[in-house]
Enzyme design. Structure first.
Site, PDB file in Angstrom:
ATOM      1  N   CYS A 124      67.407 -22.279  67.453  1.00  0.00           N
ATOM      2  CA  CYS A 124      66.592 -21.219  66.855  1.00  0.00           C
ATOM      3  C   CYS A 124      67.260 -19.858  67.120  1.00  0.00           C
ATOM      4  O   CYS A 124      68.463 -19.711  66.913  1.00  0.00           O
ATOM      5  CB  CYS A 124      65.162 -21.303  67.387  1.00  0.00           C
ATOM      6  N   ASP A 220      63.844 -28.331  58.088  1.00  0.00           N
ATOM      7  CA  ASP A 220      63.499 -27.206  58.961  1.00  0.00           C
ATOM      8  C   ASP A 220      62.654 -26.203  58.168  1.00  0.00           C
ATOM      9  O   ASP A 220      63.094 -25.695  57.142  1.00  0.00           O
ATOM     10  CB  ASP A 220      64.785 -26.542  59.459  1.00  0.00           C
ATOM     11  N   HIS A 254      62.670 -28.502  62.692  1.00  0.00           N
ATOM     12  CA  HIS A 254      63.291 -27.392  63.423  1.00  0.00           C
ATOM     13  C   HIS A 254      63.586 -27.712  64.888  1.00  0.00           C
ATOM     14  O   HIS A 254      64.669 -27.441  65.384  1.00  0.00           O
ATOM     15  CB  HIS A 254      62.367 -26.175  63.340  1.00  0.00           C
TER      16      HIS A 254
END
Length: 307
Positions: A124, A220, A254
């Site tokens: 991230c 994601d 994600h």
């Protein structure tokens, strides 16, 4: 387990997982403006060194560094916002001077094989920061990028006279009642379009001495990970970069974490600017299989580049 008709519990089971092998040492770091936790394998070393960077969670998350140390790495999980004396939010401009200090701290540690260079692992926002570090800091040997972008998003990044402005969010998107798919708030580029955003894309492809691994989940919902990984591939091929790997995982979301971690389809993003629930995406079985597969790929990549 629940009864199908009334939802009452019929059986429960607790499973305890160890993230830290016997003999691994945990050392809190709070010196010279750095804050984090260093995990060292059993023995005197020296060991290959890794810096772990998480995304939008304030403070430190230790489990991944503990696992890395259990596999023979000296692993520093580094805090970069959300604690006393640090920025309150990761959306503030991030100065890489802080991370440069962390690289030198780990390189010079007596238990670390500093002459080999340091590895980076980021997911991230942490992957975004790690890619910026790999673009311009000395003593970076390799990095693993997991589900992010190759340009500055949710905050700008700076280093000395270099500055990468953040990509602006859309202002005309209707906010849903439930968890938010953050990816909908950004213009996802068509193939080849992001390559032309010279001011926003980090120049990582110009570092032939740094080895790269990009890992992207196709579902994601927080970042345009698959599109960004493809753009990274284009840039690295164009630069004739000698050592990189790209791994795409269909139907993975994600939060690609170590094997057997629960599939996180929704997360709460704390802190200023956010304080919202985010949709992460991922089909349960496909995502969990991707976590198991990509974790072993990461370990193999790090071991071959740092040893």
């Amino acid at each position: 387990m629940h009864k199908a008709n009334d939802g009452q519990f019929v059986a429960t089971k607790s499973v305890q997982r160890r993230f830290m092998a016997n003999g691994v040492r945990r050392i809190e770091i709070n010196t010279d403006g750095l804050y984090g936790v260093l995990f060292l394998p059993e023995g005197e070393g020296p060991f290959p060194g890794i810096i772990n960077l998480f995304g939008g969670y304030p403070g430190v998350l230790e489990f991944k560094s503990a696992l890395h140390a259990s596999h023979g790495f000296a692993s520093l999980t580094l805090c970069y916002f959300g604690m006393e004396g640090m920025p309150k939010s990761f959306t503030n401009t991030i100065d890489l001077a802080y991370f440069e200090k962390a690289v030198q701290f780990l390189k010079q540690h007596k238990a670390v094989q500093g002459e080999l260079g340091i590895g980076l692992v980021g997911i991230c926002k942490g992957a975004q920061v790690a890619l910026a570090m790999a673009s311009c800091l000395d003593d970076i040997r390799c990095m693993v990028w997991v589900n992010c972008t190759i340009n500055a998003v949710c905050g700008s990044i700076a280093y000395k006279d270099m500055y990468w402005p953040e990509q602006q969010m859309k202002t005309n998107v209707k906010i849903p009642d439930g968890p938010i798919p953050l990816i909908d708030f950004f213009d996802v580029p068509e193939e080849g379009e992001l390559v032309n955003m010279v001011d926003g894309v980090f120049p990582f492809y110009n570092r032939p001495d740094v080895s790269y691994m990009f890992i992207a989940g196709s579902d994601d919902q927080c970042a345009a990970a698959k599109r960004s990984a493809r753009e990274a591939e284009i840039l690295l091929n164009r630069a004739e970069h000698p050592d990189f790997e790209i791994a795409y995982y269909e139907e993975a979301g994600h939060m690609l974490e170590p094997p057997y971690s629960p599939h996180c389809s929704v997360l709460f993003q704390p802190g200023p600017t956010f304080d919202i629930a985010l949709k992460c995406g991922g089909e349960l079985i496909a995502h969990c299989k991707a976590q198991e597969h990509c974790w072993h790929k990461q370990l193999s990549f790090l071991k071959t580049r740092l040893q």
